[in-house]
Write a protein that holds these residues in place. Structure first.
Motif, short mmCIF file in Angstrom:
data_model
loop_
_atom_site.label_atom_id
_atom_site.label_comp_id
_atom_site.label_asym_id
_atom_site.label_seq_id
_atom_site.Cartn_x
_atom_site.Cartn_y
_atom_site.Cartn_z
N ALA A 199 0.84 -1.21 0.00
CA ALA A 199 0.00 0.00 0.00
C ALA A 199 0.87 1.25 0.00
O ALA A 199 0.56 2.23 -0.70
CB ALA A 199 -0.93 -0.01 1.21
N LEU A 200 1.96 1.24 0.75
CA LEU A 200 2.89 2.37 0.75
C LEU A 200 3.49 2.57 -0.64
O LEU A 200 3.60 3.70 -1.13
CB LEU A 200 3.99 2.14 1.78
N ALA A 201 3.85 1.48 -1.30
CA ALA A 201 4.41 1.57 -2.65
C ALA A 201 3.42 2.20 -3.62
O ALA A 201 3.81 2.99 -4.50
CB ALA A 201 4.83 0.19 -3.14
N GLN A 202 2.14 1.86 -3.50
CA GLN A 202 1.13 2.46 -4.38
C GLN A 202 1.05 3.97 -4.16
O GLN A 202 0.92 4.74 -5.11
CB GLN A 202 -0.22 1.81 -4.12
N ARG A 203 1.11 4.40 -2.89
CA ARG A 203 1.11 5.85 -2.61
C ARG A 203 2.34 6.51 -3.22
O ARG A 203 2.25 7.61 -3.77
CB ARG A 203 1.09 6.10 -1.11
N ILE A 204 3.47 5.84 -3.14
CA ILE A 204 4.70 6.43 -3.67
C ILE A 204 4.63 6.59 -5.18
O ILE A 204 5.07 7.61 -5.73
CB ILE A 204 5.91 5.57 -3.26
N THR A 205 4.06 5.61 -5.90
CA THR A 205 3.97 5.74 -7.36
C THR A 205 3.03 6.88 -7.75
O THR A 205 3.17 7.43 -8.85
CB THR A 205 3.49 4.44 -8.01
N ARG A 206 2.09 7.24 -6.88
CA ARG A 206 1.20 8.37 -7.17
C ARG A 206 1.84 9.71 -6.80
O ARG A 206 1.47 10.74 -7.35
CB ARG A 206 -0.12 8.21 -6.41
N GLN A 207 2.78 9.70 -5.86
CA GLN A 207 3.39 10.93 -5.36
C GLN A 207 4.90 10.88 -5.48
O GLN A 207 5.62 11.36 -4.62
CB GLN A 207 3.03 11.13 -3.88
N GLY A 208 5.39 10.31 -6.55
CA GLY A 208 6.82 10.17 -6.75
C GLY A 208 7.08 9.00 -7.66
O GLY A 208 6.45 8.87 -8.71
N ALA A 209 7.96 8.10 -7.26
CA ALA A 209 8.27 6.97 -8.14
C ALA A 209 8.97 5.86 -7.36
O ALA A 209 9.57 6.09 -6.31
CB ALA A 209 9.15 7.41 -9.30
N ILE A 210 8.86 4.66 -7.92
CA ILE A 210 9.65 3.51 -7.48
C ILE A 210 10.67 3.23 -8.58
O ILE A 210 10.34 3.25 -9.77
CB ILE A 210 8.75 2.29 -7.23
N LEU A 211 11.91 2.98 -8.18
CA LEU A 211 13.01 2.88 -9.15
C LEU A 211 13.86 1.66 -8.84
O LEU A 211 14.07 1.31 -7.68
CB LEU A 211 13.88 4.15 -9.06
N SER A 212 14.37 1.03 -9.90
CA SER A 212 15.31 -0.08 -9.75
C SER A 212 16.21 -0.14 -10.98
O SER A 212 15.79 0.26 -12.07
CB SER A 212 14.58 -1.41 -9.58
N ASP A 213 17.42 -0.63 -10.78
CA ASP A 213 18.24 -0.91 -11.96
C ASP A 213 18.24 -2.41 -12.26
O ASP A 213 18.99 -2.87 -13.12
CB ASP A 213 19.67 -0.37 -11.80
#
Length: 391
Positions: A199-213
């Motif tokens: 749920a926290l990750a979903q909020r982050i994608t709406r108010q920022g981003a999730i990133l990985s290499d």
């Protein structure tokens, strides 16, 4: 290399393969890019031409179609990208690729992102710390992140339990109308680790981003997290460590930040608290001791105001509600070092029932917190973190 690169579908496919090419060392990949310009041009070369840069077997591999196992991984990546319009693959030469990462000696060839790619251009600060953080440590992380996000900073962390999660939450609350936080993963962007943070990750994608290499499908193996820590340090102008043991990934992130000429900040704590020892070691090594948000901001360049609004002042948070007299009698016997109920009863000369009731009242007032192992510690309140409140 050119500083920007406009992608076509075939170019993106070549980048995705190039980033996942089995056995291709990053140093060799960067040398090929320096010479040929783009992966699409590299894959047009003969094995003989590539043999000037690579061992013969690897040169033949790049001159042929992708092997079935690699083709399956690339199909998985393409399916993830098509699954949502907020998912992006950002190659090294793309306009949205962060310049701070591009300047590293070993920049990732492709970044996988879900959310707002323009968040990567924002001035950013990392907040990291212990997974088994104390309630006070989580409160400090949340308050610092909230104030810094309100001042226009993108808060970067690793989505882990404890300090990381508190920092993301504080940033989301501090800048609800803009890109507030960036979570960097040690696995593929399609895997949320820990799963309890979905749920926290979903909020982050709406108010920022999730990133990985790491490409989609990559599991969260222990060996992946040092690379994640390098991205956290490399993307940001500074790293704030809040609670860390003497051996922790947070100290690795701080060391990488120092090696990359970024600022390092550390929040001190009790000499009796094991999670303060790592921060104290950083301070002895030259990290700046932090008591307020102003201690951080004075070391960093001015941050432009968030689009559409002026930067909010770093005002003090509301003071907690007053606690009843019996609770205040117990308060002097609490500290930031967690203690069990029977020890508090012994120190205060109060019976266990009175101590239990007083602790409940102090928790309601925001002056104490129960830790995961059933002990209790005093909370200073977020108002102590802000300029003019060094109490």
């Amino acid at each position: 290399m050119p500083s920007a690169y406009s992608l076509h579908a075939s170019d993106l496919s070549a980048w995705l393969r190039f980033a996942q090419e089995p056995g291709l060392p990053l140093r060799a990949a960067l040398a090929l890019l320096q010479h040929y310009g783009t992966p699409a041009h590299i894959y047009q070369q003969t094995a003989g031409a590539l043999a000037a840069w690579l061992p013969p077997g690897l040169a033949r591999q790049l001159s042929q179609a992708a092997a079935p196992e690699l083709a399956a991984r690339l199909a998985q990546t393409q399916a993830w990208l098509r699954g949502h319009p907020a998912r992006h693959a950002i190659p090294l030469l793309h306009d949205c690729y962060p310049e701070r990462l591009r300047q590293l000696a070993d920049p990732p060839l492709v970044l996988y992102l879900e959310g707002d790619p323009h968040a990567l251009a924002r001035p950013a600060l990392a907040i990291v710390g212990a997974r088994n953080a104390t309630p006070g440590g989580r409160q400090n992380a949340q308050a610092f992140a909230q104030a810094l996000a309100r001042a226009g900073w993108l808060i970067v962390s690793g989505l882990a339990r404890g300090i990381d999660a508190a920092a993301h939450l504080g940033a989301l609350d501090g800048a609800p109308d803009s890109a507030a936080t960036l979570a960097i993963l040690g696995c593929g962007p399609d895997i949320i680790y820990p799963a309890s943070h979905a749920a926290l990750a979903q909020r982050i994608t709406r108010q920022g981003a999730i990133l990985s290499d790491y490409p989609p499908g990559t599991p969260p193996l222990p060996g992946h997290f040092p690379r994640r820590n390098r991205l956290v340090a490399g993307l940001t102008l500074g790293t704030l460590v809040i609670e860390a043991a003497t051996r922790s990934g947070s100290l690795v992130t701080a060391r990488l930040a120092a090696e990359q000429n970024r600022e390092v900040f550390a929040l001190p704590g009790s000499i009796h608290a094991p999670l303060s020892h790592g921060c104290h070691a950083l301070i002895r090594q030259g990290a700046k001791l932090v008591e307020t948000v102003a201690d951080i901001l004075e070391e960093l360049p001015p941050c432009p105001a968030l689009p559409g609004r002026a930067a909010a002042p770093l005002a003090a948070a509301p003071a907690p509600a007053p606690a009843p007299a019996n609770a205040l009698r117990l308060l002097p016997f609490l500290s930031d070092v967690p203690a069990p109920l029977d020890h508090l009863a012994q120190r205060s000369a109060m019976d266990a029932a009175a101590v239990s009731a007083a602790l409940w009242e102090l928790e309601l007032a925001g002056l104490a917190a129960r830790t995961d192992n059933g002990t209790y510690q005093r909370l200073g309140g977020p108002h102590a973190l802000f300029p003019g409140n060094k109490t």
